[in-house]
Design a protein around this motif. Structure first.
Motif, PDB file in Angstrom:
ATOM      1  N   ASP A   1      42.843  53.314  38.404  1.00  0.00           N
ATOM      2  CA  ASP A   1      43.779  54.071  39.481  1.00  0.00           C
ATOM      3  C   ASP A   1      44.183  53.072  40.434  1.00  0.00           C
ATOM      4  OD1 ASP A   1      43.143  56.558  38.281  1.00  0.00           O
ATOM      5  OD2 ASP A   1      41.567  57.167  39.413  1.00  0.00           O
ATOM      6  N   SER A   2      43.483  51.855  40.514  1.00  0.00           N
ATOM      7  CA  SER A   2      43.980  50.599  41.512  1.00  0.00           C
ATOM      8  C   SER A   2      45.367  50.154  41.368  1.00  0.00           C
ATOM      9  CB  SER A   2      43.056  49.611  41.282  1.00  0.00           C
ATOM     10  OG  SER A   2      42.884  49.037  40.302  1.00  0.00           O
ATOM     11  N   GLY A   3      45.917  50.291  39.849  1.00  0.00           N
ATOM     12  CA  GLY A   3      46.930  49.952  39.435  1.00  0.00           C
ATOM     13  C   GLY A   3      47.138  48.492  38.947  1.00  0.00           C
ATOM     14  N   ARG A   4      46.097  47.726  39.193  1.00  0.00           N
ATOM     15  CA  ARG A   4      46.047  46.221  39.152  1.00  0.00           C
ATOM     16  C   ARG A   4      45.573  46.166  37.392  1.00  0.00           C
ATOM     17  NH1 ARG A   4      40.702  44.338  38.748  1.00  0.00           N
ATOM     18  NH2 ARG A   4      39.131  45.823  39.310  1.00  0.00           N
ATOM     19  N   ALA A   5      46.157  45.099  36.913  1.00  0.00           N
ATOM     20  CA  ALA A   5      45.848  44.774  35.244  1.00  0.00           C
ATOM     21  C   ALA A   5      44.525  44.234  35.255  1.00  0.00           C
ATOM     22  CB  ALA A   5      46.894  43.879  34.582  1.00  0.00           C
TER      23      ALA A   5
ATOM     24  N   ARG B   1      42.387  36.253  40.420  1.00  0.00           N
ATOM     25  CA  ARG B   1      43.228  35.601  41.434  1.00  0.00           C
ATOM     26  C   ARG B   1      44.706  35.392  41.102  1.00  0.00           C
ATOM     27  NH1 ARG B   1      39.644  29.936  41.321  1.00  0.00           N
ATOM     28  NH2 ARG B   1      41.054  29.444  43.009  1.00  0.00           N
ATOM     29  N   LEU B   2      45.042  35.804  39.720  1.00  0.00           N
ATOM     30  CA  LEU B   2      46.418  36.029  39.599  1.00  0.00           C
ATOM     31  C   LEU B   2      46.858  37.530  39.863  1.00  0.00           C
ATOM     32  CD1 LEU B   2      46.065  34.554  36.041  1.00  0.00           C
ATOM     33  CD2 LEU B   2      47.462  33.281  37.797  1.00  0.00           C
ATOM     34  N   ASP B   3      47.997  37.665  39.824  1.00  0.00           N
ATOM     35  CA  ASP B   3      48.691  39.035  39.654  1.00  0.00           C
ATOM     36  C   ASP B   3      48.930  39.405  38.377  1.00  0.00           C
ATOM     37  OD1 ASP B   3      49.748  41.658  39.486  1.00  0.00           O
ATOM     38  OD2 ASP B   3      51.304  41.116  41.215  1.00  0.00           O
ATOM     39  N   LEU B   4      47.732  39.935  37.474  1.00  0.00           N
ATOM     40  CA  LEU B   4      47.863  39.982  35.986  1.00  0.00           C
ATOM     41  C   LEU B   4      48.634  40.833  35.568  1.00  0.00           C
ATOM     42  CD1 LEU B   4      46.118  38.531  33.958  1.00  0.00           C
ATOM     43  CD2 LEU B   4      44.889  40.488  33.972  1.00  0.00           C
ATOM     44  N   ALA B   5      49.382  41.718  36.271  1.00  0.00           N
ATOM     45  CA  ALA B   5      50.200  42.702  35.901  1.00  0.00           C
ATOM     46  C   ALA B   5      51.811  41.859  35.672  1.00  0.00           C
ATOM     47  CB  ALA B   5      50.598  43.819  36.874  1.00  0.00           C
ATOM     48  N   ARG B   6      51.745  40.835  36.504  1.00  0.00           N
ATOM     49  CA  ARG B   6      52.838  39.797  36.264  1.00  0.00           C
ATOM     50  C   ARG B   6      52.903  38.763  35.873  1.00  0.00           C
ATOM     51  NH1 ARG B   6      53.456  42.832  41.072  1.00  0.00           N
ATOM     52  NH2 ARG B   6      55.056  44.119  41.491  1.00  0.00           N
ATOM     53  N   ALA B   7      51.699  38.162  35.380  1.00  0.00           N
ATOM     54  CA  ALA B   7      51.359  36.982  34.743  1.00  0.00           C
ATOM     55  C   ALA B   7      51.553  37.265  33.088  1.00  0.00           C
ATOM     56  CB  ALA B   7      49.973  36.434  34.971  1.00  0.00           C
TER      57      ALA B   7
ATOM     58  N   THR C   1      51.028  21.673  26.650  1.00  0.00           N
ATOM     59  CA  THR C   1      49.907  22.053  25.818  1.00  0.00           C
ATOM     60  C   THR C   1      50.026  23.162  25.030  1.00  0.00           C
ATOM     61  OG1 THR C   1      48.832  23.412  27.572  1.00  0.00           O
ATOM     62  CG2 THR C   1      48.467  21.165  27.685  1.00  0.00           C
ATOM     63  N   GLY C   2      51.019  24.123  25.404  1.00  0.00           N
ATOM     64  CA  GLY C   2      51.311  25.260  24.632  1.00  0.00           C
ATOM     65  C   GLY C   2      50.235  26.429  25.060  1.00  0.00           C
ATOM     66  N   TYR C   3      49.543  26.189  26.211  1.00  0.00           N
ATOM     67  CA  TYR C   3      48.677  27.367  26.563  1.00  0.00           C
ATOM     68  C   TYR C   3      48.961  27.379  27.909  1.00  0.00           C
ATOM     69  CZ  TYR C   3      46.315  27.222  21.934  1.00  0.00           C
ATOM     70  OH  TYR C   3      46.229  27.349  20.546  1.00  0.00           O
ATOM     71  N   CYS C   4      49.388  28.771  28.275  1.00  0.00           N
ATOM     72  CA  CYS C   4      49.955  28.995  29.982  1.00  0.00           C
ATOM     73  C   CYS C   4      50.127  30.339  30.129  1.00  0.00           C
ATOM     74  CB  CYS C   4      50.980  27.859  30.199  1.00  0.00           C
ATOM     75  SG  CYS C   4      51.573  28.307  31.884  1.00  0.00           S
ATOM     76  N   LEU C   5      49.273  30.739  31.005  1.00  0.00           N
ATOM     77  CA  LEU C   5      49.462  32.158  31.622  1.00  0.00           C
ATOM     78  C   LEU C   5      50.008  32.054  32.940  1.00  0.00           C
ATOM     79  CD1 LEU C   5      48.794  35.186  30.839  1.00  0.00           C
ATOM     80  CD2 LEU C   5      46.760  34.723  31.962  1.00  0.00           C
ATOM     81  N   ALA C   6      51.069  32.797  33.150  1.00  0.00           N
ATOM     82  CA  ALA C   6      51.733  32.222  34.613  1.00  0.00           C
ATOM     83  C   ALA C   6      52.460  33.408  35.104  1.00  0.00           C
ATOM     84  CB  ALA C   6      52.721  31.182  34.330  1.00  0.00           C
TER      85      ALA C   6
ATOM     86  N   SER D   1      51.753  29.261  49.808  1.00  0.00           N
ATOM     87  CA  SER D   1      52.409  30.192  50.645  1.00  0.00           C
ATOM     88  C   SER D   1      51.779  31.406  50.918  1.00  0.00           C
ATOM     89  CB  SER D   1      53.973  30.335  50.334  1.00  0.00           C
ATOM     90  OG  SER D   1      54.589  31.338  51.096  1.00  0.00           O
ATOM     91  N   PRO D   2      51.222  31.740  52.097  1.00  0.00           N
ATOM     92  CA  PRO D   2      50.925  33.065  52.414  1.00  0.00           C
ATOM     93  C   PRO D   2      51.682  34.317  51.745  1.00  0.00           C
ATOM     94  CG  PRO D   2      51.039  31.759  54.442  1.00  0.00           C
ATOM     95  CD  PRO D   2      51.876  31.098  53.415  1.00  0.00           C
ATOM     96  N   THR D   3      52.951  34.200  51.677  1.00  0.00           N
ATOM     97  CA  THR D   3      53.691  35.424  51.197  1.00  0.00           C
ATOM     98  C   THR D   3      53.653  35.223  49.546  1.00  0.00           C
ATOM     99  OG1 THR D   3      55.584  33.904  50.976  1.00  0.00           O
ATOM    100  CG2 THR D   3      55.562  35.288  53.042  1.00  0.00           C
ATOM    101  N   LYS D   4      53.169  34.043  48.930  1.00  0.00           N
ATOM    102  CA  LYS D   4      53.116  34.090  47.630  1.00  0.00           C
ATOM    103  C   LYS D   4      51.453  34.368  46.922  1.00  0.00           C
ATOM    104  CE  LYS D   4      57.486  33.307  46.323  1.00  0.00           C
ATOM    105  NZ  LYS D   4      57.787  32.019  46.110  1.00  0.00           N
ATOM    106  N   ASN D   5      50.792  34.088  48.036  1.00  0.00           N
ATOM    107  CA  ASN D   5      49.180  33.821  47.511  1.00  0.00           C
ATOM    108  C   ASN D   5      48.618  35.009  48.232  1.00  0.00           C
ATOM    109  OD1 ASN D   5      46.804  33.195  46.654  1.00  0.00           O
ATOM    110  ND2 ASN D   5      46.496  31.436  47.901  1.00  0.00           N
ATOM    111  N   LYS D   6      49.169  36.360  48.043  1.00  0.00           N
ATOM    112  CA  LYS D   6      48.355  37.361  48.488  1.00  0.00           C
ATOM    113  C   LYS D   6      47.088  37.906  47.871  1.00  0.00           C
ATOM    114  CE  LYS D   6      51.803  40.017  47.824  1.00  0.00           C
ATOM    115  NZ  LYS D   6      52.851  41.227  47.847  1.00  0.00           N
ATOM    116  N   LYS D   7      45.944  38.207  48.714  1.00  0.00           N
ATOM    117  CA  LYS D   7      44.765  38.404  48.131  1.00  0.00           C
ATOM    118  C   LYS D   7      44.719  39.957  47.192  1.00  0.00           C
ATOM    119  CE  LYS D   7      39.813  39.196  49.102  1.00  0.00           C
ATOM    120  NZ  LYS D   7      39.292  38.354  47.881  1.00  0.00           N
ATOM    121  N   LEU D   8      44.319  39.879  46.156  1.00  0.00           N
ATOM    122  CA  LEU D   8      44.437  41.195  45.187  1.00  0.00           C
ATOM    123  C   LEU D   8      43.147  41.854  45.731  1.00  0.00           C
ATOM    124  CD1 LEU D   8      45.843  39.423  41.894  1.00  0.00           C
ATOM    125  CD2 LEU D   8      47.029  40.486  43.824  1.00  0.00           C
ATOM    126  N   ASP D   9      43.519  43.204  45.634  1.00  0.00           N
ATOM    127  CA  ASP D   9      42.569  44.129  45.689  1.00  0.00           C
ATOM    128  C   ASP D   9      41.485  44.316  44.487  1.00  0.00           C
ATOM    129  OD1 ASP D   9      44.538  46.649  47.369  1.00  0.00           O
ATOM    130  OD2 ASP D   9      43.260  44.861  48.117  1.00  0.00           O
TER     131      ASP D   9
END
Length: 490
Positions: A61-65, A393-399, A408-413, A482-490
């Motif tokens: 229900d939080s909507g986060r991944a 610490r990521l927005d996993l819905a968009r990563a 290296t071939g291993y990157c979640l971003a 940047s504060p606008t890019k690094n928002k704390k996730l719930d």
């Protein structure tokens, strides 16, 4: 130190420079922060469903991944041990142990026969003998005695002790913030355990209902996990319906149809998946239903093309050594149980995470049932807990896996915002940070030891070359400051 060219900046970590060394105080602070974060999130927020934006993961229900990761061990749902009745499994201690590692998932095991003789498992080096198994789903009422000398099963009567065992353990897991997959059936035993059929409730000598699951009379009865008998299927459906009704009120439940059941079970497993979903249609909550590797010679395509919400594949396609990004065709809970049996390490965890998979670990735990206590397993356990924290610490819905962004071939971003990378061999590697010209924090993790270190920020807008402070494999986390890019996730 920086060496700058038009397109590439080199960031090296000088191990003789104090600021660049792994910092013990930083490690303690970060680990304490991790424990506090885990405690603060030790709650559930509605049942899981596939995330609509990034179907590699579930959401609530939080909507986060949500990245699922954690250990599981054989007696965590039904007791197993050398005595009859078997000793009680300390589930409270087990949950506390999962929490200490920061895990948020466990797989709740069942076992269909009344015994499990592990001495017949040729593929496992450490076999700990015969185990009795209890409780079972059906009441042992008699009249008459089963082949083990106890009252025969009545397959029309569900065992209230079994139902209460499931309910109480799911409730405790939910309170601890742990998702638990309830295994409805178990197919490995009837295929490979020599005395499985004489100890199975569906053996006609062991029940009062005249039910015989061995349709071809070969003494194995793998047909109980097919649609070979309408009577057997009816008994199974009644059992499944009761389980689903008992657990419907919990948010932290997933279902697994059966563990490592043979490839001929496909139609039956699809049927039970759809049956679980029909049972929940008119109930308040709906939960994910999973299908796992079919032993032996099962094909992963059978899992991915079926009606399950989540799957656990075998090693086919590289899931053990070079995990593929399945791009959300299913939520993948990549399980060492189906890749090694007993095996896997921290590098495998990070490979899986950076390819968009949810890693889970078959754990010998205290070594009493199968295997032995393995000190080397602390590394993958720690890795799963740390992977969960980094995922928050990521927005996993968009990563998503962006392997082209790292040599290296291993990157979640989420390009321009945050990057979680693995260098399996360590050494020097390049990261494409052209998506943003802003500054990024730099955090290193040694996957073998869990050591953490920070380095000076690095600016984006170019391809950067990094060298970590650790020998061997290295994990790197870069986050836009940047504060606008690094928002704390719930």
């Amino acid at each position: 130190m920086f060496q700058t060219s038009a397109s590439t900046t080199r960031l090296s970590m000088d191990m003789d420079t104090p600021v660049m060394k792994p910092n013990l105080t930083l490690l303690i602070v970060l680990l304490l922060s991790l424990q506090c974060a885990i405690a603060a999130r030790a709650q559930t927020n509605g049942p899981l469903r596939v995330h609509p934006e990034n179907p590699r993961y579930f959401t609530d229900d939080s909507g986060r991944a949500i990245l699922l990761a954690g250990s599981h061990t054989w007696p965590n749902l039904v007791d197993m041990g050398p005595t009859d009745p078997p000793p009680d499994f300390d589930f409270d201690a087990y949950l506390a142990w999962l929490q200490r590692y920061g895990h948020n998932f466990t797989r709740g095991w069942t076992w269909e026969p009344t015994r499990w003789d592990t001495t017949g498992m040729k593929a496992v080096q450490w076999r700990n003998g015969n185990h009795y198994v209890a409780p079972h789903p059906w009441q042992r009422t008699g009249p008459g005695l089963a082949l083990d000398g106890k009252p025969r099963f009545d397959l029309e009567k569900l065992n209230p002790d079994y139902l209460e065992r499931l309910r109480s353990r799911v409730a405790k897991a939910q309170q601890a913030g742990v998702f638990i997959s309830i295994m409805l059936f178990e197919g490995y035993g009837v295929q490979f355990q020599g005395d499985a059929w004489p100890n199975h409730p569906f053996n006609p000598a062991n029940n009062i209902n005249g039910i015989d699951g061995d349709a071809d009379s070969d003494g194995k009865a793998i047909e109980i996990h097919q649609l070979a008998s309408k009577t057997v299927t009816r008994v199974q459906e009644a059992y499944v319906r009761r389980i689903v009704e008992t657990l419907n009120g919990f948010d932290n439940v997933l279902y697994e149809i059966s563990n490592e059941t043979h490839p001929g079970s496909t139609d039956w497993q699809y049927h039970i998946i759809r049956f679980v979903k029909r049972c929940e249609e008119d109930l308040p909550k709906q939960h994910p239903v999973g299908m796992t590797y079919q032993n032996r010679r099962g094909k992963n395509e059978t899992l991915f093309s079926g009606p399950a919400d989540w799957v656990s594949p075998n090693s086919e396609g590289g899931f053990r050594d070079d995990p593929p990004d399945m791009q959300g065709t299913k939520v993948v809970l990549s399980d060492t149980d189906h890749l090694w049996g007993i095996g896997g390490d921290a590098i495998w965890v990070w490979k899986s995470v950076t390819r968009g998979l949810n890693p889970i670990f078959m754990d010998t735990y205290d070594g009493r049932v199968l295997g032995k206590v393995r000190p080397e397993d602390d590394a993958p356990r720690r890795a799963m807990g740390l992977a969960i924290e980094y995922s928050r610490r990521l927005d996993l819905a968009r990563a998503i896996p962006r392997n082209e962004l790292s040599s290296t071939g291993y990157c979640l971003a989420e390009p321009g915002v945050a990057y979680l990378l693995l260098a399996p061999e360590g050494g020097e590697f390049e990261v494409d940070l052209t998506a943003s010209i802003e500054s990024f924090s730099v955090e290193w993790l040694d996957p073998a030891t869990g050591e953490l270190a920070r380095a000076p920020h690095v600016s984006g807008g170019a391809r950067r070359i990094f060298r970590g402070p650790f020998a061997g494999a290295t994990v790197l986390f870069l986050q836009n400051t940047s504060p606008t890019k690094n928002k704390k996730l719930d």
